[in-house]
Every structure is written in structure tokens, then in C-alpha cells.
Design a protein around this motif. Structure first.
Motif, PDB file in Angstrom:
ATOM      1  N   TYR A  34      19.589  35.746  83.635  1.00 56.05           N
ATOM      2  CA  TYR A  34      18.952  36.736  84.483  1.00 56.05           C
ATOM      3  C   TYR A  34      18.758  36.202  85.898  1.00 56.05           C
ATOM      4  O   TYR A  34      19.076  36.877  86.882  1.00 56.05           O
ATOM      5  CB  TYR A  34      17.605  37.147  83.884  1.00 56.05           C
ATOM      6  CG  TYR A  34      16.872  38.144  84.746  1.00 56.05           C
ATOM      7  CD1 TYR A  34      17.351  39.448  84.847  1.00 56.05           C
ATOM      8  CD2 TYR A  34      15.743  37.783  85.468  1.00 56.05           C
ATOM      9  CE1 TYR A  34      16.710  40.366  85.650  1.00 56.05           C
ATOM     10  CE2 TYR A  34      15.098  38.693  86.269  1.00 56.05           C
ATOM     11  CZ  TYR A  34      15.580  39.987  86.367  1.00 56.05           C
ATOM     12  OH  TYR A  34      14.949  40.877  87.176  1.00 56.05           O
ATOM     13  N   GLU A  35      18.284  34.948  86.015  1.00 55.68           N
ATOM     14  CA  GLU A  35      18.004  34.380  87.335  1.00 55.68           C
ATOM     15  C   GLU A  35      19.280  34.121  88.118  1.00 55.68           C
ATOM     16  O   GLU A  35      19.320  34.282  89.342  1.00 55.68           O
ATOM     17  CB  GLU A  35      17.207  33.073  87.173  1.00 55.68           C
ATOM     18  CG  GLU A  35      15.786  33.322  86.703  1.00 55.68           C
ATOM     19  CD  GLU A  35      15.087  32.035  86.275  1.00 55.68           C
ATOM     20  OE1 GLU A  35      15.671  30.959  86.436  1.00 55.68           O
ATOM     21  OE2 GLU A  35      13.959  32.131  85.777  1.00 55.68           O
ATOM     22  N   LEU A  36      20.324  33.691  87.455  1.00 54.09           N
ATOM     23  CA  LEU A  36      21.562  33.330  88.147  1.00 54.09           C
ATOM     24  C   LEU A  36      22.418  34.545  88.467  1.00 54.09           C
ATOM     25  O   LEU A  36      23.063  34.603  89.504  1.00 54.09           O
ATOM     26  CB  LEU A  36      22.373  32.335  87.308  1.00 54.09           C
ATOM     27  CG  LEU A  36      21.743  30.951  87.117  1.00 54.09           C
ATOM     28  CD1 LEU A  36      22.648  30.103  86.242  1.00 54.09           C
ATOM     29  CD2 LEU A  36      21.495  30.273  88.453  1.00 54.09           C
ATOM     30  N   ALA A  37      22.440  35.503  87.572  1.00 56.04           N
ATOM     31  CA  ALA A  37      23.380  36.603  87.744  1.00 56.04           C
ATOM     32  C   ALA A  37      22.762  37.969  87.500  1.00 56.04           C
ATOM     33  O   ALA A  37      23.479  38.965  87.452  1.00 56.04           O
ATOM     34  CB  ALA A  37      24.568  36.408  86.802  1.00 56.04           C
ATOM     35  N   CYS A  38      21.429  37.996  87.342  1.00 59.45           N
ATOM     36  CA  CYS A  38      20.771  39.259  87.006  1.00 59.45           C
ATOM     37  C   CYS A  38      21.422  39.901  85.791  1.00 59.45           C
ATOM     38  O   CYS A  38      21.524  41.126  85.704  1.00 59.45           O
ATOM     39  CB  CYS A  38      20.782  40.230  88.193  1.00 59.45           C
ATOM     40  SG  CYS A  38      19.542  39.815  89.417  1.00 59.45           S
ATOM     41  N   GLY A  39      21.907  39.031  84.898  1.00 59.67           N
ATOM     42  CA  GLY A  39      22.532  39.542  83.682  1.00 59.67           C
ATOM     43  C   GLY A  39      21.587  39.400  82.507  1.00 59.67           C
ATOM     44  O   GLY A  39      20.658  38.600  82.533  1.00 59.67           O
ATOM     45  N   PHE A  40      21.823  40.176  81.488  1.00 58.99           N
ATOM     46  CA  PHE A  40      20.986  40.110  80.300  1.00 58.99           C
ATOM     47  C   PHE A  40      21.809  39.603  79.125  1.00 58.99           C
ATOM     48  O   PHE A  40      22.836  40.178  78.795  1.00 58.99           O
ATOM     49  CB  PHE A  40      20.407  41.489  79.971  1.00 58.99           C
ATOM     50  CG  PHE A  40      19.380  41.935  80.974  1.00 58.99           C
ATOM     51  CD1 PHE A  40      18.072  41.487  80.877  1.00 58.99           C
ATOM     52  CD2 PHE A  40      19.730  42.781  82.011  1.00 58.99           C
ATOM     53  CE1 PHE A  40      17.125  41.893  81.807  1.00 58.99           C
ATOM     54  CE2 PHE A  40      18.781  43.178  82.936  1.00 58.99           C
ATOM     55  CZ  PHE A  40      17.478  42.734  82.838  1.00 58.99           C
ATOM     56  N   SER A  41      21.351  38.505  78.553  1.00 66.02           N
ATOM     57  CA  SER A  41      21.979  37.980  77.352  1.00 66.02           C
ATOM     58  C   SER A  41      20.889  37.566  76.381  1.00 66.02           C
ATOM     59  O   SER A  41      19.845  37.072  76.795  1.00 66.02           O
ATOM     60  CB  SER A  41      22.845  36.755  77.668  1.00 66.02           C
ATOM     61  OG  SER A  41      23.938  37.114  78.473  1.00 66.02           O
TER      62      SER A  41
END
Ligand code: ZN
Length: 63
Positions: A34-41
Motif C-alpha cells: 500500500y505504501e509503495l504502490a497504493c496497491g492492496f495485497s
């Protein structure tokens, strides 16, 4: 987390760094993604799993 043995190889050092960034966050999501790519995993994400596998292969106890 207390690191009893300092990381020795680049592979181990990189894996530790990855795991320090990609850590379990709220709702079991990966904070690092989330912090690096605003992605959710979900945790462990692919990078965290790769790092954990690298540590296991290097004989490092990650528990
Ligand atoms: Zn992640």
C-alpha cells in the motif's frame, strides 16, 4: 522482533529489508504494497512470500 543473528549475505539482507517493508497491516493487508504502490495485497504478498522463501533457503529461522 529481535534479530539474534545479523544477516550475512546480500540475499538474506535484502529479504529482511523486504519483510521489514512488506508487513502485516490492518485487515491482514500488506502495508508495504500500500505504501509503495497504493496497491492492496493480502499479507503475505508475493514479495513477502519470496523473501520468506529466500530466508528459508538460506537456513535462516524466521519465526
Ligand atoms: Zn507487499
Amino acid at each position: 522482533m529481535i534479530l539474534a543473528d545479523p544477516p550475512v549475505t546480500d540475499t538474506v539482507r535484502n529479504a529482511w529489508t523486504t519483510l521489514a517493508i512488506h508487513r502485516r497491516g490492518d485487515l491482514n493487508l500488506c502495508d508495504g504494497c500500500y505504501e509503495l504502490a497504493c496497491g492492496f495485497s493480502w499479507y503475505p504478498c508475493r514479495k513477502a512470500r519470496c523473501a520468506q522463501r529466500a530466508l528459508v533457503e538460506a537456513g535462516v529461522d524466521i519465526c
